[in-house]
Enzyme design. Structure first.
Site, PDB file in Angstrom:
ATOM      1  N   LYS A 160      -1.494  -1.306  -4.058  1.00 48.11           N
ATOM      2  CA  LYS A 160      -2.479  -0.222  -4.107  1.00 48.11           C
ATOM      3  C   LYS A 160      -1.680   1.068  -4.225  1.00 48.11           C
ATOM      4  O   LYS A 160      -0.939   1.446  -3.318  1.00 48.11           O
ATOM      5  CB  LYS A 160      -3.348  -0.193  -2.853  1.00 48.11           C
ATOM      6  CG  LYS A 160      -4.317   0.991  -2.823  1.00 48.11           C
ATOM      7  CD  LYS A 160      -5.028   1.122  -1.489  1.00 48.11           C
ATOM      8  CE  LYS A 160      -5.850   2.413  -1.439  1.00 48.11           C
ATOM      9  NZ  LYS A 160      -6.468   2.635  -0.105  1.00 48.11           N
ATOM     10  N   TYR A 213       0.866  -1.180   0.000  1.00 50.33           N
ATOM     11  CA  TYR A 213       0.000   0.000   0.000  1.00 50.33           C
ATOM     12  C   TYR A 213       0.903   1.231   0.000  1.00 50.33           C
ATOM     13  O   TYR A 213       1.525   1.550   1.008  1.00 50.33           O
ATOM     14  CB  TYR A 213      -0.920  -0.054   1.215  1.00 50.33           C
ATOM     15  CG  TYR A 213      -1.869   1.110   1.405  1.00 50.33           C
ATOM     16  CD1 TYR A 213      -2.098   2.056   0.410  1.00 50.33           C
ATOM     17  CD2 TYR A 213      -2.557   1.257   2.613  1.00 50.33           C
ATOM     18  CE1 TYR A 213      -2.968   3.112   0.601  1.00 50.33           C
ATOM     19  CE2 TYR A 213      -3.437   2.309   2.810  1.00 50.33           C
ATOM     20  CZ  TYR A 213      -3.629   3.228   1.813  1.00 50.33           C
ATOM     21  OH  TYR A 213      -4.493   4.288   2.015  1.00 50.33           O
TER      22      TYR A 213
END
Length: 304
Positions: free
Chosen positions: A171, A142
């Site tokens: 992400k 992330y």
């Protein structure tokens, strides 16, 4: 854990739900369960909890685990469940990731460690430690440099991907769209990538992205999910129409610090009992509410 063995099946709009609190600041699991049921009914392709929109930094590890457990129970195996398990501390990250694995998470989102500003070699070792500790669990990096003050380089992502079979994707919450393309180029176009930047969700699909983890899904889950489905079914006009229709909602979400505006709207809609945000955040100011109401009027149909 239905999708754990095939993370490539985790696609589309993964809704990063807020973490509801009561008016006096306690964890509100009843409201959280209701939000998850609503997300499932609205067609979200997956559910996440514990990312930036979920205020993880304002919660204890025990609270984060309780929230994960509630979401996992509501989701079951109906859609993928991708909780955020990262923290600034390695021991806490490992604890949260172990609990997510036990609860049946299909993959975990692990944020780059914040505040310390580790270099690229340190980031490689951080994620290598987690991937090695949980070899059967897909790990999704992330990357959100605006909140963590560190940007994981495409070269580091590629190095991790090639070193660990369970580094499944990333992400990307950066406005540098070249970064998206460089990661896919270096990692291979089968590497999974979700956008965390609302207005880059649709563009990412054009270069081979997997989907999005968009805060907009908190207020307009059906529209966000439909944008993905329309694009993948070849109805690019509908997808583009939805992309532009969501612009006022995206502006609304960031009138003041996310997730305070979203929580205020959810309370007004009766979807959570209270829009409380924990310090250091505060509820929207009077000026912020005026702006939120004006923007909400521009996207009324999408948020009902």
């Amino acid at each position: 854990m239905k999708y754990r063995s095939d993370p490539a099946a985790i696609r589309g709009s993964i809704a990063p739900v807020v973490t509801p609190f009561t008016a006096d600041g306690a964890l509100d699991l009843a409201s959280l369960r209701g939000l998850v049921r609503w997300q499932l009914g609205q067609g979200s392709h997956g559910v996440s909890i514990g990312g930036s929109t979920g205020e993880p930094g304002a919660q204890s590890a025990e609270e984060r685990i309780a929230a994960m457990a509630a979401v996992a129970e509501e989701v079951g195996d109906r859609v993928p469940f991708l909780p955020g398990t990262g923290s600034a501390k390695l021991d806490e990250t490992l604890l949260l990731t172990a609990e997510a694995e036990r609860l049946g998470a299909d993959a975990v989102l692990v944020i780059t460690p914040y505040y310390a500003r580790p270099g690229q070699e340190a980031l490689f070792r951080w994620y290598s430690t987690i991937a090695t500790e949980f070899p059967g669990l897909p790990i999704v990096i992330y990357n959100v440099p605006s909140r963590t003050a560190v940007d994981i380089a495409p070269e580091t992502v590629a190095r991790l991907r090639h070193a660990h079979d369970n580094i499944a994707g990333i992400k990307e919450t950066t406005r540098d769209f070249e970064h998206f393309s460089q990661v896919l180029h270096r990692c291979g176009r089968d590497f999974l990538m979700w956008s965390g930047i609302e207005l880059l969700c649709l563009p990412l699909l054009a270069i081979g992205g997997t989907g999005f983890v968009s805060a907009a899904a908190n207020l307009a889950p059906a529209a966000v999910a439909r944008m993905y489905t329309a694009y993948t079914e070849g109805d690019h006009r509908t997808a583009l129409d939805l992309h532009y229709a969501l612009h006022p909602l995206v502006e609304l979400l960031f009138v003041e610090t996310n997730p305070a505006p979203a929580k205020w709207v959810l309370e007004q809609r009766g979807r959570i009992a209270s829009g409380h945000v924990r310090p250091p955040l505060i509820p929207p100011t009077p000026a912020g509410i005026t702006r939120i109401e004006a923007l909400l009027a521009d996207c009324e149909e999408l948020t009902r």
